[in-house]
Design a protein around this motif. Structure first.
Motif, mmCIF file in Angstrom:
data_model
loop_
_atom_site.group_PDB
_atom_site.id
_atom_site.type_symbol
_atom_site.label_atom_id
_atom_site.label_comp_id
_atom_site.label_asym_id
_atom_site.label_seq_id
_atom_site.Cartn_x
_atom_site.Cartn_y
_atom_site.Cartn_z
ATOM 1 N N ASP A 1 0.811 -1.215 0.000
ATOM 2 C CA ASP A 1 0.000 0.000 0.000
ATOM 3 C C ASP A 1 0.846 1.267 0.000
ATOM 4 N N VAL A 2 1.865 1.330 -0.862
ATOM 5 C CA VAL A 2 2.724 2.508 -0.898
ATOM 6 C C VAL A 2 2.126 3.568 -1.816
ATOM 7 N N SER A 3 2.352 4.819 -1.468
ATOM 8 C CA SER A 3 1.826 5.946 -2.225
ATOM 9 C C SER A 3 2.895 6.508 -3.149
ATOM 10 N N PRO A 4 2.509 7.333 -4.128
ATOM 11 C CA PRO A 4 3.509 8.000 -4.965
ATOM 12 C C PRO A 4 4.498 8.827 -4.146
ATOM 13 N N LEU A 5 4.013 9.455 -3.074
ATOM 14 C CA LEU A 5 4.897 10.243 -2.211
ATOM 15 C C LEU A 5 5.959 9.363 -1.572
ATOM 16 N N TRP A 6 5.556 8.166 -1.103
ATOM 17 C CA TRP A 6 6.522 7.235 -0.489
ATOM 18 C C TRP A 6 7.577 6.835 -1.514
ATOM 19 N N ILE A 7 7.143 6.533 -2.733
ATOM 20 C CA ILE A 7 8.073 6.089 -3.778
ATOM 21 C C ILE A 7 9.076 7.195 -4.107
ATOM 22 N N ARG A 8 8.576 8.415 -4.241
ATOM 23 C CA ARG A 8 9.490 9.526 -4.556
ATOM 24 C C ARG A 8 10.479 9.777 -3.420
ATOM 25 N N SER A 9 9.991 9.787 -2.195
ATOM 26 C CA SER A 9 10.879 10.066 -1.066
ATOM 27 C C SER A 9 11.902 8.954 -0.855
ATOM 28 N N ARG A 10 11.542 7.741 -1.240
ATOM 29 C CA ARG A 10 12.438 6.599 -1.025
ATOM 30 C C ARG A 10 13.505 6.489 -2.099
ATOM 31 N N PHE A 11 13.161 6.822 -3.363
ATOM 32 C CA PHE A 11 14.064 6.506 -4.476
ATOM 33 C C PHE A 11 14.557 7.710 -5.286
ATOM 34 N N LEU A 12 13.808 8.806 -5.271
ATOM 35 C CA LEU A 12 14.106 9.869 -6.226
ATOM 36 C C LEU A 12 15.483 10.489 -6.022
ATOM 37 N N ARG A 13 15.913 10.662 -4.766
ATOM 38 C CA ARG A 13 17.208 11.293 -4.514
ATOM 39 C C ARG A 13 18.348 10.477 -5.096
ATOM 40 N N LYS A 14 18.255 9.160 -4.972
ATOM 41 C CA LYS A 14 19.313 8.300 -5.510
ATOM 42 C C LYS A 14 19.316 8.315 -7.036
ATOM 43 N N LEU A 15 18.124 8.405 -7.628
ATOM 44 C CA LEU A 15 18.066 8.449 -9.086
ATOM 45 C C LEU A 15 18.535 9.790 -9.637
ATOM 46 N N ASN A 16 18.534 10.818 -8.801
ATOM 47 C CA ASN A 16 18.953 12.138 -9.252
ATOM 48 C C ASN A 16 20.448 12.382 -9.100
ATOM 49 N N GLY A 17 21.192 11.356 -8.723
ATOM 50 C CA GLY A 17 22.629 11.512 -8.567
ATOM 51 C C GLY A 17 23.333 11.696 -9.899
ATOM 52 N N ASP A 18 24.661 11.894 -9.833
ATOM 53 C CA ASP A 18 25.449 12.089 -11.052
ATOM 54 C C ASP A 18 25.525 10.788 -11.853
ATOM 55 N N GLY A 19 25.602 10.938 -13.152
ATOM 56 C CA GLY A 19 25.762 9.778 -14.029
ATOM 57 C C GLY A 19 24.491 9.001 -14.190
ATOM 58 N N VAL A 20 24.635 7.818 -14.742
ATOM 59 C CA VAL A 20 23.486 6.955 -14.993
ATOM 60 C C VAL A 20 23.065 6.269 -13.700
ATOM 61 N N SER A 21 21.742 6.274 -13.422
ATOM 62 C CA SER A 21 21.206 5.635 -12.220
ATOM 63 C C SER A 21 20.276 4.504 -12.626
ATOM 64 N N ILE A 22 20.471 3.361 -12.010
ATOM 65 C CA ILE A 22 19.639 2.198 -12.315
ATOM 66 C C ILE A 22 19.039 1.684 -11.014
ATOM 67 N N LEU A 23 17.716 1.632 -10.959
ATOM 68 C CA LEU A 23 17.016 1.136 -9.782
ATOM 69 C C LEU A 23 16.419 -0.220 -10.101
ATOM 70 N N LYS A 24 16.735 -1.221 -9.286
ATOM 71 C CA LYS A 24 16.198 -2.573 -9.480
ATOM 72 C C LYS A 24 15.192 -2.860 -8.375
ATOM 73 N N LEU A 25 13.997 -3.261 -8.769
ATOM 74 C CA LEU A 25 12.953 -3.580 -7.802
ATOM 75 C C LEU A 25 12.405 -4.974 -8.069
ATOM 76 N N GLN A 26 11.981 -5.615 -6.999
ATOM 77 C CA GLN A 26 11.310 -6.907 -7.140
ATOM 78 C C GLN A 26 10.179 -6.979 -6.123
#
Length: 552
Positions: free
Chosen positions: A246-271
């Motif tokens: 039951d995660v919200s869009p806000l939870w997803i952004r706060s959890r992952f967005l900062r890491k994806l906004n780092g320098d270079g190519v960012s790859i997020l793997k989820l399962q």
């Protein structure tokens, strides 16, 4: 009097009067160009639902949910003109396919023929009227503006692995697309994980039409088949995790967005994405879920063609019922319910539960009787036969059984066959060699079941589950095909009452299911309803007789 032919001066004067000056021709051409540009611009910014109301008569003339209006009026003739413009500018290899043309539709509903059909049988086959609701994915202007940037993303990537059976995988893929949109990341075509129960090693491209998947979603997210080799050598930020429920869009952004906004190519793997997203998403994301499930996730051509071939063989003799019977061994193990086959079979299930705790999902603090009274146990074939007979299904009805091999084999199906002898499966319908390429391919076989079930006149699941949820929403979306959802909680006292007559039982069953046979149900009536099961009102709008859209 001289004739016009013998008067060259007069002819010259007439030619000059009939020929407009050059500057008038220029302004006339400019005016025509402006009108044409304005018409195309209006169509381009028109909500998708309104575009579809013009396009549907041309694109789906034979499918039930998209009935053709009369083109006698000037207004309707203008609709044809707009539709032809839309076909020119929207349905090309380089652009997004028209949504009304991309939806996976069933074969047309089969009419009831014959004068010796009882009123009970007619009522059983009768389809719900849909109350005027039809698909309408009218994304907001803000969503469409953001799409320009999101669909060009080349630095952030999301990779996902989805597991489970076919319909569980479908749900995971839907969630993956929505999460990619939330994170404004490019989505790598999902990986299908080999499940411990299903053991299917099929890849995404073997089950689904990848090209269609990409094209349908190209206005929403960028989908790539794999990570470019240059990115594989780049610095990567990789995080693998199981998401909570039951995660919200806000939870997803706060959890992952900062890491994806780092320098270079960012790859997020989820399962482990299955059913992790909140059911109460913003309207645009709910529409995106419908777009993925009902439009983008089209099965690969060989599966689609075989499924439709089997569906045509079913309907050639008239309307038919599709049953999704959950009688497999793993279902009985997970639910901790009794099979209805006697103590010998129930003991086998108990031993498996004791030796393989990884299968356990049922509440451990509930007894079998409590689970049954709560409606958590599947209907067995005897209970399903009694329900169908009570609701007016004729004994001669053709019945298609979807699902895996039942625990107990033919013995498990005997009560159903006794009441409905025309019970068939895909194995019975297929001719020599048609299914051979899919042996030991559970997802492909489940996809064939899905296609044949979607085209059935009536669909009934024996247990609530992923297939039942998928059929409920998809059948509503393509024209409110009749869907009977057994009310297991209220049925049990009647099923176990040995004193009730057949007539009384039938009246009670019809009354109990009168409001749950495919009529539109609003998702917003109850919190946490899945939009893929209840597409009204986010993904379907009420249309008037003249096909205009009225938003609610």
């Amino acid at each position: 009097m001289a004739s016009p032919v013998s008067s060259p001066k007069k002819n010259t004067r007439n030619r000059k009067l009939c020929t407009p000056p050059n500057h008038s021709l220029f302004f006339l051409s400019l005016l025509v160009s402006m009108i044409t540009f304005f018409g195309i611009s209006v169509l381009s910014f028109m909500p998708i639902s309104l575009q579809d109301s013009y396009l549907l008569p041309l694109l789906s003339p034979s499918s039930e949910p998209f009935s053709s209006p009369s083109f006698s009026s000037a207004e309707n003739r203008s609709q044809v003109t707009l539709a032809s413009l839309a076909l020119t500018f929207l349905d090309s290899e380089e652009n997004e396919p028209i949504l009304s043309n991309s939806v996976m539709v069933p074969l047309p509903a089969h009419g009831i023929v014959g004068s010796n059909v009882s009123e009970e049988e007619r009522e059983f086959w009768r389809q719900p009227d849909g109350e005027g609701y039809r698909p309408c994915l009218d994304f907001s202007i803000g969503y469409r503006k953001a799409s320009v940037r999101i669909t060009e993303e080349k630095r952030r990537f999301l990779t996902v692995a989805v597991s489970g059976g076919l319909n569980q995988q479908r749900n995971g893929i839907v969630d993956a697309v929505v999460i990619a949109r939330i994170l404004e990341a490019a989505l790598v075509v999902p990986v299908l994980v080999v499940n411990q129960i299903w053991r299917d090693k099929g890849e995404f491209s073997e089950i689904f039409d990848v090209k269609h998947f990409k094209r349908t979603l190209q206005a929403d997210v960028r989908v790539v088949s794999s990570l470019p080799s240059t990115h594989l050598r780049s610095r990567q930020t990789i995080e693998t995790m199981q998401m909570p429920s039951d995660v919200s869009p806000l939870w997803i952004r706060s959890r992952f967005l900062r890491k994806l906004n780092g320098d270079g190519v960012s790859i997020l793997k989820l399962q482990g994405l299955y059913s992790r997203l909140s059911k109460n998403l913003p309207s645009d994301l709910q529409k995106l879920r419908c777009k993925v499930a009902f439009h983008a996730l089209r099965y690969a051509a060989p599966i689609r063609e075989l499924g439709n071939r089997l569906a045509r063989r079913m309907r050639i003799e008239g309307p038919y019922i599709a049953l999704h019977l959950r009688l497999e061994k793993d279902v009985w193990v997970r639910t901790a319910c009794r099979t209805g086959l006697g103590a010998e079979y129930d003991d086998i299930i108990s031993k498996i539960r004791g030796s393989q705790p990884e299968y356990l999902r049922a509440s451990q603090n509930m007894s079998y009787l409590q689970r049954r009274l709560a409606g958590q146990c599947p209907l067995n074939s005897l209970e399903m036969a009694r329900l169908l007979k009570a609701l007016g299904a004729p004994r001669s009805a053709r019945v298609y059984r979807a699902g895996g091999e039942p625990f107990g084999g033919k013995q498990a199906l005997q009560p159903l066959v006794a009441e409905f002898p025309n019970l068939v499966t895909k194995d019975n319908l297929a001719r020599d060699g048609e299914l051979s390429q899919y042996s030991n391919r559970s997802s492909a076989l489940a996809a064939i079941d899905y296609i044949v079930s979607l085209s059935s006149t009536v669909f009934v699941p024996s247990h609530g589950g992923n297939m039942g949820i998928a059929m409920q929403g998809h059948r509503a979306y393509v024209g409110h095909r009749k869907y009977i959802k057994p009310n297991k909680r209220s049925m049990l006292p009647l099923l176990e009452d040995t004193t009730i007559s057949n007539a009384e039982f039938s009246r009670a069953m019809r009354k109990l299911h009168a409001k749950s046979q495919g009529q539109p149900e609003m998702r917003t009536n109850k919190r946490d309803r899945d939009v893929l099961a209840y597409p009204v009102p986010e993904c379907m709008c009420k249309h008037s007789v003249n096909n205009d859209v009225s938003h609610h």
